[in-house]
Design an enzyme around this catalytic site. Structure first.
Site, PDB file in Angstrom:
ATOM      1  CE  LYS A  74      -4.094  -2.439   2.700  1.00  0.00           C
ATOM      2  NZ  LYS A  74      -4.263  -3.076   3.412  1.00  0.00           N
ATOM      3  CD  GLN A 103      -2.888  -4.942   6.678  1.00  0.00           C
ATOM      4  OE1 GLN A 103      -3.302  -3.953   5.708  1.00  0.00           O
ATOM      5  NE2 GLN A 103      -3.433  -5.650   6.503  1.00  0.00           N
ATOM      6  CG  ASP A 114     -10.290  -0.497   4.445  1.00  0.00           C
ATOM      7  OD1 ASP A 114     -10.386  -0.133   3.151  1.00  0.00           O
ATOM      8  OD2 ASP A 114      -9.359  -0.951   5.677  1.00  0.00           O
TER       9      ASP A 114
END
Length: 345
Positions: free
Chosen positions: A105, A149, A172
């Site tokens: 990422k 994460q 997200d």
């Protein structure tokens, strides 16, 4: 209840091996709840054309195109406003797979000109310490997106931590208010979850008509299955969800013009499950034993690719299908957030 069956290879089936479960944990891809079905569903595959007929939906290529678009837009915004979009990632613990995902990422952010911030916390960190980092990023105007994460260590309450992220920075798309807005007609979520958003984007970029079509989503996770079904419904598809308690998954799936599979079972969807001409988006990333691979395993999808390409009109490969799209959508959501904050069109 009939026992679960893993089709680890397209032309045979076997019970799940310890390797499959071990690699699932290493890769952070599941396993998800098994679909249960009786031996009557393990039917022989119907006669199919010997030549491959399906178009391959190239997620890698589409993701590169989207990243190029984001690069240009980030540059244009920086020149016009001086603002550079910023994404903060919080990693707790030392899982190698999670560290790899975070590193990927970070590289992706750098490749499009997005600032990347990273907080690495030890495995034994307290929930309060993680919440303090989130609070700091919530208040930091240079941070436009926050990503925690997953998975988190077992002693932490995942729901509390995810809910602490400000909805305006929830790139997200997992905040309950974002999901609630996604589910309601006439409401717009600030962000759509990245993987299902990538699935729909692939359909759009390949000019697949969704309106009025029958769609089946296999799997009902909060991360992929459920939001994918909501997105298809928003596009005016007639949607069915097949899950671990569905008694006739093959019959329902065979009615679909569009299939999105996100269940975490290797090669579960056989050629006999697929309506001729259907379009298949395969979200599954499943490790199966492969003696010919240097790693001892290979990655396959939920859909038996060798059979699907003989029946479907278009199908995503694994790897190289949905995977690259997820990170591209994360970058896109971060850019959207920065533009929204600074009223930049």
């Amino acid at each position: 209840m009939a026992s679960s069956v893993f089709f680890t290879h397209c032309h045979s089936y076997s019970s799940p091996s310890p390797l499959v479960f071990r690699l699932h944990r290493q890769l952070g891809v599941g396993p998800t709840t098994s679909l249960h079905f009786s031996s009557s569903h393990v039917a022989s595959v119907a006669a199919m054309a010997t030549e491959s007929s399906a178009k391959v939906i190239d997620g890698k290529s589409v993701a590169k195109q989207i990243r190029d678009e984001i690069t240009a837009e980030v540059s244009r915004m920086r020149e016009a406003t001086g603002v550079i979009p910023g994404l903060a990632v919080i990693l707790v613990g030392d899982r190698k797979d999670s560290a790899t995902y975070v590193r990927n990422k970070k590289k992706a952010c750098e490749s499009v000109g997005i600032n990347s911030l990273e907080a690495n916390l030890p495995e034994d960190s307290t929930e309060e310490e993680v919440l303090n980092y989130i609070s700091g990023y919530n208040d930091d105007p240079s941070v436009h997106g926050i990503l925690v994460q997953l998975p988190l260590p077992s002693h932490m309450n995942e729901q509390n931590i995810l809910n602490a992220v400000r909805i305006e920075k929830d790139v997200d798309g997992f905040h309950p208010l974002n999901i609630g807005r996604l589910a309601m007609r006439g409401r717009e979520p600030l962000f759509v979850p990245c993987t299902p958003k990538g699935c729909i984007e692939l359909l759009h970029r390949y000019d697949v008509s969704i309106k009025g079509k029958r769609a089946v989503v296999i799997g009902r996770s909060n991360i992929v299955g459920m939001p994918a079904a909501l997105l298809l419904q928003r596009e005016d598809a007639t949607v069915s969800v097949v899950h671990s308690r569905t008694s006739n998954p093959e019959e329902i799936t065979r009615q679909a013009d569009i299939i999105i599979s996100a269940v975490g079972q290797p090669n579960m969807v056989r050629g006999s499950w697929i309506k001729p001409g259907a379009v298949i988006i395969d979200v599954g990333i499943n490790p199966v034993e492969d003696a010919n691979s240097p790693r001892g395993y290979k990655l396959v999808g939920d859909v038996c690719y060798e059979e699907a390409i003989k029946v479907a009109s278009a199908v995503t490969p694994v790897p190289g299908g949905v995977g690259p799209m997820t990170i591209a959508m994360l970058l896109q959501n971060t850019l959207i957030s920065a533009k929204r904050v600074h009223n930049y069109e």
